[in-house]
Design a protein around this motif. Structure first.
Motif, PDB file in Angstrom:
ATOM      1  N   ALA A   6       0.838  -1.198   0.000  1.00 20.00           N
ATOM      2  CA  ALA A   6       0.000   0.000   0.000  1.00 20.00           C
ATOM      3  C   ALA A   6       0.870   1.244   0.000  1.00 20.00           C
ATOM      4  O   ALA A   6       0.517   2.256  -0.598  1.00 20.00           O
ATOM      5  N   VAL A   7       2.032   1.152   0.653  1.00 17.65           N
ATOM      6  CA  VAL A   7       2.937   2.301   0.715  1.00 17.65           C
ATOM      7  C   VAL A   7       4.354   1.817   0.988  1.00 17.65           C
ATOM      8  O   VAL A   7       4.566   0.861   1.729  1.00 17.65           O
ATOM      9  N   THR A   8       5.300   2.472   0.354  1.00 20.37           N
ATOM     10  CA  THR A   8       6.727   2.271   0.617  1.00 20.37           C
ATOM     11  C   THR A   8       7.351   3.646   0.731  1.00 20.37           C
ATOM     12  O   THR A   8       7.214   4.468  -0.176  1.00 20.37           O
ATOM     13  N   ILE A  78       6.491   4.571  -3.063  1.00 23.71           N
ATOM     14  CA  ILE A  78       5.212   4.374  -3.754  1.00 23.71           C
ATOM     15  C   ILE A  78       4.066   4.510  -2.774  1.00 23.71           C
ATOM     16  O   ILE A  78       4.225   4.335  -1.562  1.00 23.71           O
ATOM     17  N   VAL A  79       2.894   4.803  -3.321  1.00 21.13           N
ATOM     18  CA  VAL A  79       1.666   4.777  -2.536  1.00 21.13           C
ATOM     19  C   VAL A  79       0.538   4.341  -3.464  1.00 21.13           C
ATOM     20  O   VAL A  79       0.482   4.737  -4.626  1.00 21.13           O
ATOM     21  N   ARG A  80      -0.314   3.472  -2.927  1.00 18.12           N
ATOM     22  CA  ARG A  80      -1.528   3.043  -3.613  1.00 18.12           C
ATOM     23  C   ARG A  80      -2.691   3.389  -2.700  1.00 18.12           C
ATOM     24  O   ARG A  80      -2.615   3.201  -1.491  1.00 18.12           O
ATOM     25  N   GLY A  81      -3.769   3.860  -3.281  1.00 21.08           N
ATOM     26  CA  GLY A  81      -4.919   4.188  -2.447  1.00 21.08           C
ATOM     27  C   GLY A  81      -6.019   4.815  -3.261  1.00 21.08           C
ATOM     28  O   GLY A  81      -6.087   4.661  -4.480  1.00 21.08           O
ATOM     29  N   THR A  92      -5.047  14.035  -3.603  1.00 24.81           N
ATOM     30  CA  THR A  92      -4.652  13.672  -2.247  1.00 24.81           C
ATOM     31  C   THR A  92      -4.873  12.176  -2.072  1.00 24.81           C
ATOM     32  O   THR A  92      -5.928  11.654  -2.438  1.00 24.81           O
ATOM     33  N   VAL A  93      -3.854  11.491  -1.546  1.00 22.93           N
ATOM     34  CA  VAL A  93      -3.958  10.070  -1.205  1.00 22.93           C
ATOM     35  C   VAL A  93      -3.614   9.972   0.275  1.00 22.93           C
ATOM     36  O   VAL A  93      -2.475  10.244   0.661  1.00 22.93           O
ATOM     37  N   GLY A  94      -4.609   9.627   1.087  1.00 24.96           N
ATOM     38  CA  GLY A  94      -4.395   9.677   2.539  1.00 24.96           C
ATOM     39  C   GLY A  94      -4.070  11.115   2.901  1.00 24.96           C
ATOM     40  O   GLY A  94      -4.788  12.037   2.555  1.00 24.96           O
ATOM     41  N   GLY A  95      -2.934  11.325   3.556  1.00 24.47           N
ATOM     42  CA  GLY A  95      -2.507  12.671   3.910  1.00 24.47           C
ATOM     43  C   GLY A  95      -1.459  13.235   2.971  1.00 24.47           C
ATOM     44  O   GLY A  95      -0.852  14.260   3.276  1.00 24.47           O
ATOM     45  N   LEU A  96      -1.235  12.571   1.829  1.00 23.93           N
ATOM     46  CA  LEU A  96      -0.203  13.006   0.890  1.00 23.93           C
ATOM     47  C   LEU A  96      -0.818  13.768  -0.278  1.00 23.93           C
ATOM     48  O   LEU A  96      -1.678  13.243  -0.986  1.00 23.93           O
ATOM     49  N   ILE A  97      -0.382  15.007  -0.464  1.00 23.26           N
ATOM     50  CA  ILE A  97      -0.810  15.791  -1.622  1.00 23.26           C
ATOM     51  C   ILE A  97       0.192  15.547  -2.739  1.00 23.26           C
ATOM     52  O   ILE A  97       1.397  15.727  -2.555  1.00 23.26           O
ATOM     53  N   VAL A  98      -0.312  15.107  -3.895  1.00 25.12           N
ATOM     54  CA  VAL A  98       0.530  14.762  -5.037  1.00 25.12           C
ATOM     55  C   VAL A  98       0.242  15.721  -6.186  1.00 25.12           C
ATOM     56  O   VAL A  98      -0.875  15.746  -6.700  1.00 25.12           O
ATOM     57  N   PRO A  99       1.235  16.515  -6.608  1.00 29.70           N
ATOM     58  CA  PRO A  99       1.031  17.382  -7.759  1.00 29.70           C
ATOM     59  C   PRO A  99       0.846  16.556  -9.034  1.00 29.70           C
ATOM     60  O   PRO A  99       1.523  15.544  -9.225  1.00 29.70           O
ATOM     61  N   LEU A 100      -0.085  16.973  -9.896  1.00 30.46           N
ATOM     62  CA  LEU A 100      -0.308  16.310 -11.180  1.00 30.46           C
ATOM     63  C   LEU A 100       0.374  17.096 -12.289  1.00 30.46           C
ATOM     64  O   LEU A 100       0.415  18.325 -12.246  1.00 30.46           O
ATOM     65  N   SER A 101       0.892  16.380 -13.268  1.00 31.94           N
ATOM     66  CA  SER A 101       1.430  17.027 -14.466  1.00 31.94           C
ATOM     67  C   SER A 101       1.246  16.094 -15.650  1.00 31.94           C
ATOM     68  O   SER A 101       1.081  14.881 -15.487  1.00 31.94           O
ATOM     69  N   LYS A 102       1.289  16.652 -16.853  1.00 39.74           N
ATOM     70  CA  LYS A 102       1.162  15.842 -18.067  1.00 39.74           C
ATOM     71  C   LYS A 102       2.305  14.842 -18.177  1.00 39.74           C
ATOM     72  O   LYS A 102       2.134  13.746 -18.689  1.00 39.74           O
ATOM     73  N   GLU A 103       3.464  15.218 -17.683  1.00 37.96           N
ATOM     74  CA  GLU A 103       4.649  14.369 -17.800  1.00 37.96           C
ATOM     75  C   GLU A 103       4.586  13.138 -16.902  1.00 37.96           C
ATOM     76  O   GLU A 103       5.159  12.103 -17.220  1.00 37.96           O
ATOM     77  N   VAL A 109      -6.870  10.276 -13.434  1.00 35.71           N
ATOM     78  CA  VAL A 109      -7.202   9.983 -12.042  1.00 35.71           C
ATOM     79  C   VAL A 109      -8.578  10.555 -11.771  1.00 35.71           C
ATOM     80  O   VAL A 109      -8.857  11.706 -12.093  1.00 35.71           O
ATOM     81  N   LYS A 110      -9.443   9.725 -11.167  1.00 37.15           N
ATOM     82  CA  LYS A 110     -10.795  10.154 -10.851  1.00 37.15           C
ATOM     83  C   LYS A 110     -10.970  10.251  -9.343  1.00 37.15           C
ATOM     84  O   LYS A 110     -10.458   9.417  -8.601  1.00 37.15           O
ATOM     85  N   ASP A 111     -11.709  11.256  -8.903  1.00 41.28           N
ATOM     86  CA  ASP A 111     -11.987  11.410  -7.481  1.00 41.28           C
ATOM     87  C   ASP A 111     -12.723  10.173  -6.983  1.00 41.28           C
ATOM     88  O   ASP A 111     -13.706   9.761  -7.575  1.00 41.28           O
ATOM     89  N   GLY A 112     -12.218   9.551  -5.936  1.00 38.15           N
ATOM     90  CA  GLY A 112     -12.814   8.339  -5.392  1.00 38.15           C
ATOM     91  C   GLY A 112     -12.311   7.071  -6.062  1.00 38.15           C
ATOM     92  O   GLY A 112     -12.659   5.972  -5.653  1.00 38.15           O
ATOM     93  N   GLY A 113     -11.479   7.220  -7.090  1.00 43.01           N
ATOM     94  CA  GLY A 113     -10.937   6.058  -7.794  1.00 43.01           C
ATOM     95  C   GLY A 113      -9.585   5.643  -7.244  1.00 43.01           C
ATOM     96  O   GLY A 113      -8.915   6.394  -6.540  1.00 43.01           O
ATOM     97  N   ARG A 114      -9.186   4.437  -7.577  1.00 41.51           N
ATOM     98  CA  ARG A 114      -7.888   3.925  -7.142  1.00 41.51           C
ATOM     99  C   ARG A 114      -6.779   4.623  -7.918  1.00 41.51           C
ATOM    100  O   ARG A 114      -6.954   5.004  -9.074  1.00 41.51           O
ATOM    101  N   VAL A 115      -5.624   4.757  -7.252  1.00 43.35           N
ATOM    102  CA  VAL A 115      -4.485   5.413  -7.886  1.00 43.35           C
ATOM    103  C   VAL A 115      -3.196   4.758  -7.401  1.00 43.35           C
ATOM    104  O   VAL A 115      -3.112   4.275  -6.267  1.00 43.35           O
TER     105      VAL A 115
END
Length: 170
Positions: A6-8, A78-81, A92-103, A109-115
């Protein structure tokens, strides 16, 4: 059987008495159930140690760890959630904010979906290399039967059951 952590990542905080820790913003509660070897091993962990955690998520996102492995820092995290607060610029995954970019975003990614998010720690900050929004069921079309193990959230009568972004019907 394939184990997917789930997380490393590095331990951000740890409470040995309560058996809890935080890794990449993910709240984790251990489930050592009287395993003296596991308890003693847990007591040796400190902030900054690299760990991989597998387990089941509760409805609030807390991971109930069924396995916790310490390993050398190879730079990969890594993080899955479940993706929350999805905008064009971040998730946001758990308490981690992840910036998105095209690269870095491979599939939407969908709100409420797995990532799945993979990256590195640079100067104490998480930097994403790959972000993958998952299909509702991460199995090939040849799979006919699936066994899902999870903590089930309470749901209102007549409302379908959703576990880890997967809607269960039938």
């Amino acid at each position: 059987l394939e184990m997917q952590y789930a997380v490393t990542g590095p331990i951000e905080s740890i409470d040995h008495d309560k058996g809890t820790l935080t890794v990449l913003g993910q709240a984790i509660r251990t489930n050592m159930a009287g395993d003296k070897t596991a308890i003693e091993s847990f007591k040796t962990l400190t902030t900054g140690d690299m760990v991989s955690v597998s387990g089941l998520r509760q409805a609030d996102g807390t991971i109930i760890a069924t396995r916790l492995d310490q390993h050398p820092d190879d730079g990969r995290v890594i993080v899955r959630g479940i993706a929350r607060n999805v905008t064009t610029g971040s998730i946001t995954v758990g308490g981690l904010i992840v910036p998105l970019s095209k690269e870095t975003t491979i599939t939407p990614v969908k709100d409420g979906g797995r990532v799945f998010v993979s990256g590195r720690m640079i100067n104490g900050q998480f930097v994403a290399d790959v972000i993958v929004g998952s299909a509702p069921l991460p199995f090939g079309s040849g799979v006919k039967d699936v066994s899902i193990e999870a903590y089930t959230p309470k749901s209102a009568a007549g409302v379908g059951l959703t576990i880890e972004g997967i809607t269960i019907d039938g």
